[in-house]
Scaffold this active site. Structure first.
Site, PDB file in Angstrom:
ATOM      1  CB  SER A  52      -0.985  -0.060   1.169  1.00  0.00           C
ATOM      2  OG  SER A  52      -2.092   0.762   0.926  1.00  0.00           O
ATOM      3  CG  ASP A 124      -7.054  -3.373  -2.810  1.00  0.00           C
ATOM      4  OD1 ASP A 124      -7.660  -2.527  -2.103  1.00  0.00           O
ATOM      5  OD2 ASP A 124      -5.834  -3.567  -2.713  1.00  0.00           O
ATOM      6  CG  HIS A 153      -5.384  -3.312   0.966  1.00  0.00           C
ATOM      7  ND1 HIS A 153      -5.183  -2.653  -0.217  1.00  0.00           N
ATOM      8  CD2 HIS A 153      -4.649  -2.647   1.890  1.00  0.00           C
ATOM      9  CE1 HIS A 153      -4.367  -1.629  -0.027  1.00  0.00           C
ATOM     10  NE2 HIS A 153      -4.023  -1.605   1.240  1.00  0.00           N
TER      11      HIS A 153
END
Length: 169
Positions: A52, A124, A153
Site C-alpha cells: 500500500s 481490493d 488488500h
C-alpha cells in the site's frame, strides 16, 4: 512473512517501524528507507517489500537509489482523489493544462531496480485494479505482475508473496 524468512530460510530481514505512519509522507519515508539501507553490509543488495503506502515509498525510493529487488503489494498510481493521500507527496498530479507534475520516473526505477514483482487483487476494497495496472504498464511488467483474485488488500499472509521474495534471494 518476516518470521518465515528469518527463521525458516535464515534470510536477514528488517521489519522496521516507520516514522510518520499515519501520514506516510514521502519526504520522511524515502529518507528513512535510505538510512536503514545504508546500515546494511551492501545497501545495493536489498529487497524492498512495500504494501500500500509502502509500495509507493518503494517506487519513489527506486527513482533515486539502486536496489536488488522490489515486491509491490496493492500499489496505486493516483491518490484516488483523497486529499490525505495527495498530501503524502507520492502521486502525480494533473495540472489544468493536462500535464503531470510530480510524475513517476519509471525509467529511473527500472534502471535502479532490475527485479520487480507486483501483486494486486481483483477485490481490493481500497485500490481499483486499473490503478495497479498503470503501475504495471509504467514498469513494463509482464511475467512478474500477479493479479490474484480474492485477496482483498493482502491483509493475510500469502504464499505467493513469500515465493516472490524467495525468488529474488
Amino acid at each position: 512473512m518476516y518470521n518465515i524468512l528469518k527463521s525458516e530460510h535464515n534470510i536477514p530481514c528488517i521489519c522496521d517501524n516507520f516514522p510518520d505512519p499515519l501520514h506516510a509522507r514521502r519526504d520522511i519515508w524515502v529518507p528513512h528507507i535510505r538510512s536503514v539501507a545504508e546500515k546494511q553490509e551492501d545497501p545495493l543488495n536489498i529487497i524492498l517489500v512495500g504494501h500500500s503506502s509502502g509500495a509507493q515509498a518503494a517506487l519513489r525510493y527506486a527513482e533515486l537509489y539502486e536496489v536488488h529487488g522490489i515486491v509491490l503489494v496493492s500499489s496505486t498510481y493516483t491518490d484516488l482523489g483523497d486529499a490525505h493521500e495527495r498530501a503524502s507527496g507520492y502521486y502525480p498530479q494533473k495540472k489544468a493544462e493536462g500535464e503531470e507534475t510530480n510524475p513517476y520516473l519509471f525509467d529511473e526505477m527500472k534502471k535502479n531496480c532490475k527485479n520487480w514483482h507486483q501483486f494486486h487483487s481483483d477485490d481490493d476494497p481500497f485500490i481499483p485494479l486499473k490503478e495497479a495496472e498503470r503501475i504495471r504498464d509504467g514498469l513494463g511488467l509482464t511475467d512478474t505482475y500477479h493479479m490474484l483474485p480474492g485477496r482483498s488488500h493482502f491483509f493475510e499472509f500469502d504464499e505467493a508473496l513469500l515465493d516472490a521474495v524467495l525468488s529474488l534471494c
